[in-house]
Write a protein that holds these residues in place. Structure first.
Motif, short mmCIF file in Angstrom:
data_model
loop_
_atom_site.label_atom_id
_atom_site.label_comp_id
_atom_site.label_asym_id
_atom_site.label_seq_id
_atom_site.Cartn_x
_atom_site.Cartn_y
_atom_site.Cartn_z
N ALA A 1 -13.92 10.16 -41.37
CA ALA A 1 -14.75 9.85 -42.52
C ALA A 1 -13.89 9.96 -43.78
O ALA A 1 -13.17 10.96 -43.96
CB ALA A 1 -15.94 10.79 -42.61
N ASP A 2 -13.97 8.91 -44.64
CA ASP A 2 -13.24 8.91 -45.90
C ASP A 2 -14.21 8.55 -47.02
O ASP A 2 -15.07 7.67 -46.87
CB ASP A 2 -12.11 7.87 -45.86
CG ASP A 2 -11.08 8.19 -44.79
OD1 ASP A 2 -10.30 9.12 -44.98
OD2 ASP A 2 -11.07 7.48 -43.77
N TRP A 3 -14.03 9.20 -48.17
CA TRP A 3 -14.93 8.93 -49.29
C TRP A 3 -14.20 9.19 -50.59
O TRP A 3 -13.66 10.27 -50.81
CB TRP A 3 -16.17 9.82 -49.20
CG TRP A 3 -17.19 9.55 -50.27
CD1 TRP A 3 -17.42 8.37 -50.91
CD2 TRP A 3 -18.10 10.49 -50.83
NE1 TRP A 3 -18.41 8.49 -51.83
CE2 TRP A 3 -18.87 9.81 -51.81
CE3 TRP A 3 -18.36 11.85 -50.61
CZ2 TRP A 3 -19.86 10.42 -52.56
CZ3 TRP A 3 -19.35 12.47 -51.34
CH2 TRP A 3 -20.10 11.76 -52.31
N ARG A 4 -14.16 8.16 -51.43
CA ARG A 4 -13.62 8.34 -52.78
C ARG A 4 -14.75 8.85 -53.66
O ARG A 4 -15.71 8.14 -53.95
CB ARG A 4 -13.04 7.05 -53.32
CG ARG A 4 -12.69 7.12 -54.80
CD ARG A 4 -11.53 6.22 -55.17
NE ARG A 4 -10.27 6.75 -54.65
CZ ARG A 4 -9.07 6.31 -55.02
NH1 ARG A 4 -8.97 5.33 -55.92
NH2 ARG A 4 -7.97 6.82 -54.50
N ILE A 5 -14.64 10.10 -54.08
CA ILE A 5 -15.72 10.74 -54.83
C ILE A 5 -15.83 10.17 -56.24
O ILE A 5 -16.91 9.85 -56.72
CB ILE A 5 -15.50 12.26 -54.87
CG1 ILE A 5 -15.46 12.81 -53.43
CG2 ILE A 5 -16.58 12.95 -55.69
CD1 ILE A 5 -15.11 14.29 -53.34
#
Length: 430
Positions: free
Chosen positions: A101-105
């Motif tokens: 899982a990857d997420w640019r906050i």
């Protein structure tokens, strides 16, 4: 196509007829407009362009959401190694599964600029598609009236043939009764043959106008055009509205102008993103890996990225400057488009007003010419008029009837054109 896209066109035709005209039935203007909206290739292509623009919005929105990617890997291998006393083989075989899982906050605004640009681009495409639809509907309206015009002119030409034939018979009868000179039959014969030629020319126009209309509404060219609903006679023309109010309405509601404005907004957001990318950018990213097999393991990371293009040959700044020049070019094009729109509205307003006056005069002239020809024909039968006087009355009648038909359909077409250039529904019934 999405429900929102479909609503755009359902709304535009909610008051049109619900069924198209089949072969052999009467085809009304409203049914022809509905057929064009459903079958015309340019309209269909514009609808697909809307859906493509909508997908670009989805892509831009996805950048704000986390991505979850399951993966599985199976490996089967054999490696030969030297042990000093000989060689042996190592066998490696097994599988592993992973969920990442990857997420640019948050970032320095690049995603927001992309989102705004794509939304403005979608709005621009929706307005552009609406203009394509409106232009197509105007073409249908114009071609429908042209087809009716050619049919009415053919009727006038065929009536002229009948009248010329009747006059020729009357002249022949009078010559036999020695009540007219022999030479008059030559003029009568020439008039009859000329009338036949004009009828053939009118018939060719009927075929041409029918083919044009069938092509625009998407009717198979091998099928005959259904009978067109006759246009009611105009007894009194409507006065044109005040030009000032039409100009204000057109500049505010024309879809082609609004499409340019939204496209300009989209280009502005793209320029802002390019400017941001040419300077200091940052982003905070979260990563999470869950190893499922062969063992359950977790990896977590929170990463802050700072970036500044110290040297790239001026590429990023050049991109921003290029977009700035594109914006200036589009701004100049928009100003000119608005000028052209005002000129179109003014010209259409003048044309509609003049065609209304012309139609009123043509109606009076036609009624007078009909009464004049009836009186001349009766006098010729009684022997009070000669052939030249009857021909003059007949020519006046044909001219008056043709002028009325031309004026009627020019008035209808100019009315539709005025609706087109002011952003109003093309047909008064739509």
């Amino acid at each position: 196509m999405s429900s929102k896209c479909a609503c755009l066109f359902v709304t535009a035709f909610s008051l049109l007829a619900t069924t198209g005209a089949a072969q052999g039935e009467v085809l009304t203007l409203q049914e022809a407009l509905k057929m064009a909206a459903e079958r015309n290739g340019s309209v269909m292509a514009a609808q697909f362009d809307i859906e493509a623009a909508r997908q670009r919005v989805t892509q831009a929105r996805a950048a704000f959401l986390p991505t979850v990617t399951p993966s599985y890997r199976y490996n089967s291998g054999r490696t030969e190694i030297d042990t000093g006393s000989g060689t042996r083989f190592l066998q490696d075989e097994g599988g592993s599964s992973l969920v990442r899982a990857d997420w640019r906050i948050f970032d320095s605004g690049e995603r927001m600029f992309s989102m705004r640009a794509s939304r403005s681009s979608l709005a621009s495409q929706e307005f552009s598609t609406r203009q394509t639809l409106r232009s197509t509907l105007f073409s249908v309206t114009q071609q429908y009236y042209e087809a009716l015009r050619s049919q009415e002119l053919l009727k006038v030409a065929e009536e002229q043939v009948k009248r010329s034939a009747a006059i020729r018979s009357q002249i022949e009868a009078r010559i036999k009764a020695e009540d007219a000179a022999e030479i008059e039959k030559y003029q009568a014969e020439a008039d009859y043959q000329n009338a036949k030629v004009q009828a053939l020319v009118a018939k060719n126009l009927v075929s041409t106008s029918a083919a044009n209309l069938k092509g625009t509404i998407g009717l198979d060219q091998t099928q005959p055009l259904p009978t067109l609903a006759p246009e009611p006679e105009v007894k009194e023309t409507a006065p044109a509205e005040e030009l000032k109010s039409l100009l204000a309405e057109g500049m505010a509601t024309r879809p082609d102008l609004e499409s340019r404005r939204r496209a300009l907004q989209s280009l502005g957001f793209s320029r802002d993103r390019a400017r941001r990318e040419a300077g200091l950018t940052f982003g905070l990213d979260a990563h999470f890996d869950q190893h499922v097999t062969p063992k359950s393991l977790e990896d977590r990371a929170l990463t802050l990225n700072l970036s500044y293009p110290l040297f790239d040959g001026g590429q990023r700044r050049s991109i921003a400057r290029e977009l700035e020049q594109n914006i200036k070019a589009d701004q100049a094009a928009l100003v000119q488009a608005e000028r052209s729109a005002r000129a179109e509205i003014e010209a259409a307003h003048a044309e509609f007003s003049q065609n209304g006056d012309r139609l009123s005069a043509a109606l009076v002239a036609r009624d007078a010419a009909r009464r004049n020809y009836t009186a001349a024909e009766q006098s010729q039968v009684a022997g009070a008029y000669d052939l030249l006087q009857v021909n003059a009355a007949q020519l006046s009648l044909v001219t008056a009837e043709s002028n009325y038909i031309e004026a009627l359909y020019d008035y209808r077409i100019s009315e539709a054109r005025l609706r087109l250039v002011t952003g109003r529904p093309i047909s008064s019934g739509s």
